[in-house]
Design a protein around this motif. Structure first.
Motif, PDB file in Angstrom:
ATOM      1  N   GLY A 111       0.829  -1.198   0.000  1.00 22.06           N
ATOM      2  CA  GLY A 111       0.000   0.000   0.000  1.00 22.06           C
ATOM      3  C   GLY A 111       0.859   1.242   0.000  1.00 22.06           C
ATOM      4  N   PRO A 112       0.213   2.410  -0.006  1.00 24.06           N
ATOM      5  CA  PRO A 112       0.969   3.666   0.034  1.00 24.06           C
ATOM      6  C   PRO A 112       1.528   3.914   1.429  1.00 24.06           C
ATOM      7  N   GLY A 113       2.652   4.620   1.486  1.00 24.70           N
ATOM      8  CA  GLY A 113       3.246   4.875   2.792  1.00 24.70           C
ATOM      9  C   GLY A 113       4.502   5.718   2.670  1.00 24.70           C
ATOM     10  N   ARG A 187      10.092   1.314   6.791  1.00 24.58           N
ATOM     11  CA  ARG A 187       8.971   1.552   5.882  1.00 24.58           C
ATOM     12  C   ARG A 187       7.666   1.395   6.640  1.00 24.58           C
ATOM     13  N   ILE A 189       3.236   1.598   6.152  1.00 27.08           N
ATOM     14  CA  ILE A 189       2.067   1.748   5.290  1.00 27.08           C
ATOM     15  C   ILE A 189       0.975   2.422   6.100  1.00 27.08           C
ATOM     16  N   SER A 192       0.035   8.371   4.011  1.00 20.12           N
ATOM     17  CA  SER A 192       1.435   8.748   3.817  1.00 20.12           C
ATOM     18  C   SER A 192       1.694  10.216   4.172  1.00 20.12           C
ATOM     19  N   GLU A 223       7.458   9.890   0.545  1.00 23.06           N
ATOM     20  CA  GLU A 223       6.136   9.282   0.328  1.00 23.06           C
ATOM     21  C   GLU A 223       6.203   8.399  -0.897  1.00 23.06           C
ATOM     22  N   GLU A 224       5.701   7.166  -0.755  1.00 23.49           N
ATOM     23  CA  GLU A 224       5.712   6.232  -1.887  1.00 23.49           C
ATOM     24  C   GLU A 224       4.282   5.767  -2.160  1.00 23.49           C
ATOM     25  N   ARG A 225       4.020   5.533  -3.467  1.00 16.94           N
ATOM     26  CA  ARG A 225       2.683   5.038  -3.840  1.00 16.94           C
ATOM     27  C   ARG A 225       2.523   3.575  -3.436  1.00 16.94           C
ATOM     28  N   VAL A 226       3.605   2.804  -3.657  1.00 21.62           N
ATOM     29  CA  VAL A 226       3.527   1.363  -3.368  1.00 21.62           C
ATOM     30  C   VAL A 226       4.689   0.968  -2.464  1.00 21.62           C
ATOM     31  N   ILE A 227       4.338   0.524  -1.280  1.00 26.05           N
ATOM     32  CA  ILE A 227       5.355   0.002  -0.362  1.00 26.05           C
ATOM     33  C   ILE A 227       4.965  -1.430  -0.015  1.00 26.05           C
TER      34      ILE A 227
END
Lengths: 245, 124
Positions: A111-113, A187, A189, A192, A223-227
């Motif tokens: 998920g984002p995170g 990391r 989730i 974010s 911030e990442e879209r997919v972690i």
């Protein structure tokens, strides 16, 4: 005369079938053990090579079982996803179960995170005890993330769960059952934006670590879209004590 | 015809059960199972021979099968307590009997006649 003949034949048949079945079971059980190694008739002398072979065989067997268990877990998750997709009364329960699983850390989460990396500093600038990353440094960041509403947190490949302890073991940090060395990639989730803001808070954990002049290299939270966060990896020994009421 | 098919079917069922249920004997007991298997093999060949000699009795066969296997394992177990390797005795005794039975079966199939059980000069 004829009647008693057929009866005798039937009894013969039953006797042979019973004996053959038991004999077959005995042979296959023995075969199983021989394949695993060690099940020999003359096992009087301790034979290091055969014991080693047995250990290797048992280890391979365990590995196989782990693979099987992993595969089955995947199937269960898939089926539960299907149940949720189909809706109905079961979907609600499955959704609760999924939430509980994420909370317990037994399933991988995507998920984002946010992601933040903490690395050790250089020896020449400051004293020894200061330039390495300590357990409390990681703990403060992890606590901040959970307090800000993270659903799942991992340090490198170690998932942080309710029973995961974080403490120093010599130069490395032990997270749950894993020993980790720098750099520590934390990391999380969750929401974010909120997580990033919480980490960047003046007086927050990252601010404190930077302000101590310890020479630690701390990246800005990204911030990442997919972690992707892996599932908690249980140690090989079973949990002692503790039963569910 | 059925006397061959049904027991063969039972044999495969037994093999399947043993492979499927995944029972593991502790290592220290596997020697007793080996001896028990040897005794069982002896009883099975004895049964085939008795069938060919037309003096097969299922009560003798069934009791012989179970008591021989259990007694062989028990004897080996007691032997391990006393420091006497009775598994060796079982292997020799059952081995001789199995080969005697096999020779008798072959003779019966070839010539349809009995050979004396303990006449080793005649049994090969």
């Amino acid at each position: 005369m004829k009647m008693s003949d057929t009866r005798a034949a039937k009894r013969k048949l039953i006797a042979w079938t019973v004996v053959c079945t038991v004999f077959g079971a005995m042979m296959s059980i023995q075969y199983h053990d021989v394949v695993l190694g060690g099940a020999a008739l003359w096992s009087g002398l301790p034979d290091v090579a055969s014991v080693y072979a047995r250990v290797a065989a048992v280890r391979a067997y365990n590995q196989e079982l782990y693979q099987k268990a992993h595969h089955m877990n995947q199937q269960i998750l898939q089926l539960q996803n299907q149940a949720i997709a189909q809706g109905g009364q079961m979907a609600d329960i499955e959704r609760q179960l999924r939430a509980a699983r994420i909370l317990a850390g037994t399933v991988p989460v995507v998920g984002p995170g946010v992601q933040v990396t903490i690395s050790d500093g250089k020896m020449d600038k400051v004293a020894m005890a200061q330039f390495i990353t300590h357990d409390w440094d990681l703990r403060s960041v992890v606590n901040e993330l959970f307090a800000a509403g993270a659903d799942a947190v991992a340090i490198n490949q170690a998932r942080v769960t309710a029973t995961t302890g974080i403490f120093c073991v010599g130069p490395v940090v032990r997270v749950g059952a894993m020993h980790l060395g720098p750099p520590f990639v934390i990391r999380a989730i969750g929401p974010s934006g909120v997580l990033r803001a919480a980490l960047n808070l003046p007086g927050g954990p990252l601010d404190l670590l930077r302000s101590q002049n310890r020479g630690l290299t701390i990246s800005a939270p990204i911030e990442e879209r997919v972690i992707k966060i892996p599932a908690y990896e249980a140690p090989l020994t079973p949990l002692s004590g503790g039963e569910t009421p | 015809m059925w006397i061959f098919v049904v027991p063969a079917f039972g044999l495969f069922i037994g093999l399947g059960i043993g492979l499927a249920v995944n029972v593991h004997l502790p290592v220290q007991y596997s020697a007793y199972l080996s001896v028990a298997i040897l005794a069982a093999l002896d009883t099975v060949f004895g049964g085939i021979r008795a069938m060919l000699e037309h003096k097969f009795d299922e009560r003798v066969f069934l009791t012989g099968f179970f008591s021989n296997t259990l007694l062989a394992a028990l004897l080996a177990f007691i032997g391990s307590w006393l420091g006497i390797d009775l598994t060796l005795a079982a292997v020799v005794a059952f081995g001789v009997r199995i080969f005697n039975n096999l020779a008798s079966i072959r003779h019966l199939l070839l010539f349809r006649k009995k050979i004396p059980f303990h006449d080793s000069s005649n049994s090969c």
